[in-house]
Design a protein around this motif. Structure first.
Motif: not given
Length: 303
Positions: A148-172
């Protein structure tokens, strides 16, 4: 008479409903407005693109490119160019919940992109590139969860590449987030943080990562058709600093984008609409430090 005029009443402060904040854009796209002006798709040579829609969801594309290709050299101040040409065939399937894009080039490369809505909030994104050169093929899958007010991502790539991100709305208008990644094959890892403030007239972003990268960008929307952008890139490990200024101007029949940076490199990209389904493209880049000058033109047929 002036004493009889009542003083203007101040506007009441806008109340913020913190339980109903907007969903932010993905972490990896926080600079997208600045990139539209500062990173035009410049090219050198001739390009011809033909797009043909077969039905509402399926379309084909043909692309021909003729021009030089830069190859790596031992000196950063020397640019080596090799004449080349290739033909590219593409097929696109676009549906409200599924998007498939494929490209095949005559030099043996195959590119593929996927976007699929697994649910109302979860989206799967994938991209891959296959080449004839050993160890140069790569692929990545991204799971994007939209709250509703946030977004998260998880990434998986070859070469054992792992990534994760999170972003949150604090105000409008303000959102903040972070990311973490690990490349097992290269044995590298890092974390990063970012903040984004946007209104109807401007967008300001800041990003810092443990890899040494610091990125700041600002976009000012002068009107619906004119916007100015600037960014500042600094690597505190290599001590490299780059600042650039760009513009994005939309006219009735054309769109002009360009930039100039602190390294003496200036570029411009023009898209002129000649007729319905026919666009003319001009591209130019002048790199005074490397004495590298590029000029390209092309045609795009079809929508």
């Amino acid at each position: 008479m002036a004493s009889l005029v009542p003083p203007p009443t101040p506007k009441p402060a806008e109340k913020v409903d913190y339980m109903n904040l907007p969903c932010p854009i993905p972490y990896e796209e926080i600079h997208r407005e600045a990139l539209m002006s500062l990173k035009p798709e410049v090219f050198e040579g001739f390009r011809f693109d033909f797009n043909k829609g077969l039905n509402q969801n399926f379309s084909l594309s043909h692309s021909v490119f003729m021009g030089p290709t830069e190859v790596p050299s031992q000196s950063n101040d020397t640019v080596i160019k090799v004449p080349t040409s290739h033909y590219e065939f593409g097929a696109n399937f676009i549906d409200p919940k599924l998007m498939l894009i494929g490209r095949v080039l005559t030099d043996g490369r195959v590119n593929a992109r996927l976007k699929c809505d697994l649910s109302e909030n979860l989206t799967l994104k994938g991209n891959a590139q296959l080449t004839r050169e050993p160890h140069m093929s790569h692929g990545m899958a991204t799971f994007d969860y939209k709250g509703r007010d946030f977004r998260s991502q998880f990434q998986l790539g070859n070469g054992t590449l792992l990534g994760a991100s999170y972003i949150q709305s604090l105000t409008p208008h303000l959102s903040m987030g972070g990311e973490v990644f690990w490349a097992g094959q290269a044995r590298k890892s890092g974390v990063g943080y970012a903040a984004r403030y946007n209104t109807d007239k401007m967008v300001a972003t800041a990003q810092v990562a443990s890899t040494g990268m610091v990125a700041l960008s600002y976009v000012q929307k002068l009107s619906e058709k004119v916007s100015l952008a600037t960014d500042f890139m600094y690597n505190y490990m290599s001590r490299d600093v780059t600042a650039s200024f760009g513009y994005d101007y939309i006219l009735r029949q054309c769109r002009l984008r360009g930039k100039i940076d602190s390294n003496g490199c200036a570029s411009a990209f023009l898209e002129e609409r000649l007729n319905m389904g026919l666009n003319f493209i001009l591209s130019a880049e002048l790199d005074h430090m490397k004495k590298d000058y590029k000029f390209g033109f092309g045609l795009t047929v079809g929508e």
